[in-house]
Design a protein around this motif. Structure first.
Motif, PDB file in Angstrom:
ATOM      1  N   GLU A 183      48.756  50.262  27.026  1.00  0.00           N
ATOM      2  CA  GLU A 183      50.099  50.799  26.828  1.00  0.00           C
ATOM      3  C   GLU A 183      51.073  50.193  27.834  1.00  0.00           C
ATOM      4  N   HIS A 184      50.637  50.067  29.085  1.00  0.00           N
ATOM      5  CA  HIS A 184      51.485  49.428  30.096  1.00  0.00           C
ATOM      6  C   HIS A 184      51.746  47.973  29.714  1.00  0.00           C
ATOM      7  N   PHE A 185      50.702  47.305  29.228  1.00  0.00           N
ATOM      8  CA  PHE A 185      50.828  45.893  28.886  1.00  0.00           C
ATOM      9  C   PHE A 185      51.854  45.700  27.761  1.00  0.00           C
ATOM     10  N   LYS A 186      51.796  46.574  26.749  1.00  0.00           N
ATOM     11  CA  LYS A 186      52.726  46.475  25.622  1.00  0.00           C
ATOM     12  C   LYS A 186      54.178  46.645  26.072  1.00  0.00           C
ATOM     13  N   LYS A 187      54.368  47.413  27.133  1.00  0.00           N
ATOM     14  CA  LYS A 187      55.718  47.638  27.660  1.00  0.00           C
ATOM     15  C   LYS A 187      56.101  46.584  28.693  1.00  0.00           C
ATOM     16  N   ASN A 188      55.228  45.572  28.837  1.00  0.00           N
ATOM     17  CA  ASN A 188      55.421  44.492  29.804  1.00  0.00           C
ATOM     18  C   ASN A 188      55.401  45.005  31.242  1.00  0.00           C
ATOM     19  N   GLU A 189      54.725  46.123  31.464  1.00  0.00           N
ATOM     20  CA  GLU A 189      54.538  46.656  32.818  1.00  0.00           C
ATOM     21  C   GLU A 189      53.229  46.077  33.362  1.00  0.00           C
ATOM     22  N   LEU A 190      53.305  44.816  33.729  1.00  0.00           N
ATOM     23  CA  LEU A 190      52.090  44.055  34.005  1.00  0.00           C
ATOM     24  C   LEU A 190      51.379  44.510  35.276  1.00  0.00           C
ATOM     25  N   GLU A 191      52.129  44.788  36.320  1.00  0.00           N
ATOM     26  CA  GLU A 191      51.506  45.235  37.569  1.00  0.00           C
ATOM     27  C   GLU A 191      50.768  46.554  37.355  1.00  0.00           C
ATOM     28  N   GLU A 192      51.414  47.456  36.623  1.00  0.00           N
ATOM     29  CA  GLU A 192      50.770  48.741  36.343  1.00  0.00           C
ATOM     30  C   GLU A 192      49.531  48.550  35.467  1.00  0.00           C
ATOM     31  N   ALA A 193      49.644  47.659  34.488  1.00  0.00           N
ATOM     32  CA  ALA A 193      48.498  47.390  33.613  1.00  0.00           C
ATOM     33  C   ALA A 193      47.337  46.826  34.406  1.00  0.00           C
ATOM     34  N   LEU A 194      47.623  45.894  35.315  1.00  0.00           N
ATOM     35  CA  LEU A 194      46.566  45.291  36.124  1.00  0.00           C
ATOM     36  C   LEU A 194      45.856  46.330  36.972  1.00  0.00           C
TER      37      LEU A 194
ATOM     38  N   ASN B  19      41.006  41.663  29.187  1.00  0.00           N
ATOM     39  CA  ASN B  19      42.365  42.199  29.313  1.00  0.00           C
ATOM     40  C   ASN B  19      42.925  41.942  30.706  1.00  0.00           C
ATOM     41  N   ARG B  20      42.063  42.118  31.689  1.00  0.00           N
ATOM     42  CA  ARG B  20      42.486  41.867  33.069  1.00  0.00           C
ATOM     43  C   ARG B  20      42.811  40.386  33.262  1.00  0.00           C
ATOM     44  N   SER B  21      42.020  39.517  32.648  1.00  0.00           N
ATOM     45  CA  SER B  21      42.275  38.083  32.731  1.00  0.00           C
ATOM     46  C   SER B  21      43.629  37.735  32.128  1.00  0.00           C
ATOM     47  N   ILE B  22      43.921  38.282  30.960  1.00  0.00           N
ATOM     48  CA  ILE B  22      45.198  38.011  30.300  1.00  0.00           C
ATOM     49  C   ILE B  22      46.365  38.520  31.149  1.00  0.00           C
ATOM     50  N   CYS B  23      46.184  39.704  31.715  1.00  0.00           N
ATOM     51  CA  CYS B  23      47.240  40.293  32.544  1.00  0.00           C
ATOM     52  C   CYS B  23      47.478  39.425  33.782  1.00  0.00           C
ATOM     53  N   ASN B  24      46.402  38.975  34.428  1.00  0.00           N
ATOM     54  CA  ASN B  24      46.555  38.099  35.590  1.00  0.00           C
ATOM     55  C   ASN B  24      47.228  36.781  35.208  1.00  0.00           C
ATOM     56  N   ARG B  25      46.899  36.290  34.015  1.00  0.00           N
ATOM     57  CA  ARG B  25      47.515  35.041  33.564  1.00  0.00           C
ATOM     58  C   ARG B  25      49.025  35.229  33.374  1.00  0.00           C
ATOM     59  N   LYS B  26      49.418  36.364  32.777  1.00  0.00           N
ATOM     60  CA  LYS B  26      50.841  36.649  32.582  1.00  0.00           C
ATOM     61  C   LYS B  26      51.578  36.748  33.921  1.00  0.00           C
ATOM     62  N   LEU B  27      50.847  37.229  34.930  1.00  0.00           N
ATOM     63  CA  LEU B  27      51.433  37.344  36.273  1.00  0.00           C
ATOM     64  C   LEU B  27      51.320  36.044  37.060  1.00  0.00           C
ATOM     65  N   GLN B  28      50.784  35.001  36.403  1.00  0.00           N
ATOM     66  CA  GLN B  28      50.582  33.686  36.999  1.00  0.00           C
ATOM     67  C   GLN B  28      49.567  33.713  38.135  1.00  0.00           C
ATOM     68  N   ASN B  29      48.655  34.680  38.084  1.00  0.00           N
ATOM     69  CA  ASN B  29      47.513  34.697  39.004  1.00  0.00           C
ATOM     70  C   ASN B  29      46.370  33.931  38.332  1.00  0.00           C
ATOM     71  N   PHE B  30      46.533  32.618  38.236  1.00  0.00           N
ATOM     72  CA  PHE B  30      45.638  31.840  37.388  1.00  0.00           C
ATOM     73  C   PHE B  30      44.196  31.816  37.897  1.00  0.00           C
ATOM     74  N   GLU B  31      44.017  31.793  39.204  1.00  0.00           N
ATOM     75  CA  GLU B  31      42.657  31.776  39.748  1.00  0.00           C
ATOM     76  C   GLU B  31      41.932  33.075  39.420  1.00  0.00           C
ATOM     77  N   ASP B  32      42.630  34.207  39.600  1.00  0.00           N
ATOM     78  CA  ASP B  32      42.028  35.502  39.259  1.00  0.00           C
ATOM     79  C   ASP B  32      41.770  35.594  37.758  1.00  0.00           C
ATOM     80  N   ALA B  33      42.681  35.044  36.977  1.00  0.00           N
ATOM     81  CA  ALA B  33      42.510  35.075  35.522  1.00  0.00           C
ATOM     82  C   ALA B  33      41.263  34.307  35.112  1.00  0.00           C
ATOM     83  N   ALA B  34      41.039  33.155  35.741  1.00  0.00           N
ATOM     84  CA  ALA B  34      39.850  32.362  35.427  1.00  0.00           C
ATOM     85  C   ALA B  34      38.579  33.091  35.849  1.00  0.00           C
TER      86      ALA B  34
END
Length: 433
Positions: free
Chosen positions: A54-65, A84-99
């Motif tokens: 729900e947070h992700f859909k609202k673009n509340e990425l930090e809260e979603a993470l 889901n966590r990987s996608i959220c980290n990618r949206k936040l440009q935390n690419f290493e964590d996303a990988a």
């Protein structure tokens, strides 16, 4: 108590009709409670994941993470949470964590193509094109016609070609260029050799598919069926796997501490695979236990002990007068004296204190009969029974919970000389309950 085969118990039928007519014995109370705890953890994690969505859909990425992290802490083996966590980290440009998140999902379910795609995409966005291409190829081995992976592979291949054309003077000779991680991106500092070795080790995690029987030469030596790993490859594999899990456990631990939680970093019963839980019999174990306050640790707590033999390690069992409790996981000796609620004579793990737990963790059996048994776990991988990720996960968990190891256990310093594991012990555990 150790697991024993009851001679009066119904036989294990091979005839489907006979098996259907037989009344299966009820599972033991310990197994029932473990299943209930697992179901509760899964349900709680699902609620948290949906909240994160729900947070992700609202673009509340930090809260979603934050919520996805809490969900992963609640139940570590839900692939969708890590993705889901990987996608959220990618949206936040935390690419290493996303990988890394996608890599964990890949380890949990090696057949999940989305895990390969998300990991490869995060690596592409980090401009680690060579690594990304390898992951794409691994994913396409699982599903050759996956359009997303095929497109990503084409994009990464094009990026590699363009980088070669743009920087011809920086490109090594073709022979060198074939080595993993030999090319570094101009936008990032050159990675140390140890990091490249770890990445190479992680890329080799796929085990052989069938479970084979060990073969021996004329002189009784073990004959490797999928290539004999060298000492460096062994070290790189174990280090890469352990570091990957430890990074996640450390993160979860920090999140828990920030929330002023006393719960352990990980629900330890969830490290076991479902079939392994059949061997768990310790009463009061495999559940989160709050850390006791004001523990009176011994004066030599956390002091180094060096290299010990199994006999010397037993001197630090639950009944030793000095109250210093040690145990070993895959050759690393941990000081667990700050958890007398677990390891003193009245604790649920008293019988395991002062012993090496590796084989029991590998087999999923928590009885003393499965401690102080030393086998080359890489030979088990060679035979197709790969549970190394689980053992390395435990190693990372103990490091997160109890700090740097205080010593080493002697047999594991010569693992390549140890015999192949008796894999029939694992099969027996899965068939007699």
């Amino acid at each position: 108590a150790p697991i024993k085969v009851d001679a009066k118990a119904p036989p294990v039928f091979t005839d489907p009709d006979a098996k259907a007519s037989a009344k299966a014995p009820p599972p033991p109370p310990e197994a029932q409670s473990a299943e209930v705890a697992k179901a509760e953890a899964q349900a709680a994690a699902k609620v948290l994941k949906e909240k994160g969505n729900e947070h992700f859909k609202k673009n509340e990425l930090e809260e979603a993470l934050l919520v996805y992290t809490e969900a992963a802490q609640t139940y570590n083996y839900d692939v969708s949470i890590w993705l889901n966590r990987s996608i959220c980290n990618r949206k936040l440009q935390n690419f290493e964590d996303a990988a890394t998140d996608a890599e964990i999902a890949q380890e949990i379910d090696p057949s999940n193509v989305k895990a390969y795609y998300n990991r490869a995409l995060a690596l592409q966005l980090s401009e680690k094109w060579e690594e990304s291409l390898k992951v794409c190829k691994k994913g396409l081995e699982r599903q050759a016609d996956n359009k997303a992976l095929l497109q990503l592979k084409a994009e990464v291949t094009r990026s590699i070609a363009e980088s070669k054309a743009a920087c011809p003077g920086e490109m090594p000779a073709p022979k060198v260029a074939a080595k993993p991680n030999s090319k570094k991106e101009p936008k990032e500092p050159k990675e140390p050799k140890e990091k490249a070795d770890k990445d190479k080790a992680v890329s080799k995690l796929e085990p052989p598919e069938p479970v084979l029987k060990p073969q021996y030469g004329a002189n009784g030596e073990y004959l490797w069926q999928n290539g004999k790993p060298g000492e460096k490859e062994r070290y790189d594999y174990r280090t890469a796997m352990t570091d990957m899990f430890r990074a996640k456990y450390e993160e979860l631990k920090q999140r828990a501490e920030a929330a002023k939680s006393k719960r352990s970093t990980l629900q330890t019963d969830e490290i076991y695979q479902p079939e392994q839980k059949q061997g768990l019999v310790l009463s009061g174990g495999h559940r989160p236990l709050e850390r006791p306050d004001n523990v009176d640790v011994p004066p030599d707590y956390q002091s180094p002990v060096g290299l010990l033999t199994p006999e010397q390690l037993e001197e630090y069992g639950s009944d030793n007068k000095g109250r210093r409790y040690l145990l070993s996981v895959y050759g690393d000796i941990f000081d667990v004296s700050d958890r007398p609620d677990k390891y003193d004579p009245n604790g649920p793990y008293a019988s395991l204190t002062g012993r090496d737990l590796t084989w029991g963790l590998f087999a999923g059996v928590d009885t003393v009969e499965y401690t102080n048994k030393f086998y080359d776990l890489f030979k088990a991988r060679d035979l197709g029974k790969d549970k190394m990720a689980g053992v390395c996960s435990w190693l990372a968990w103990y490091t997160t919970e109890y700090g740097t190891p205080v010593g080493k256990l002697e047999p594991w310093q010569r693992e390549s000389e140890l015999p192949a594991p008796p894999l029939e012990e694992i099969e027996e555990v899965c068939s007699i309950m």
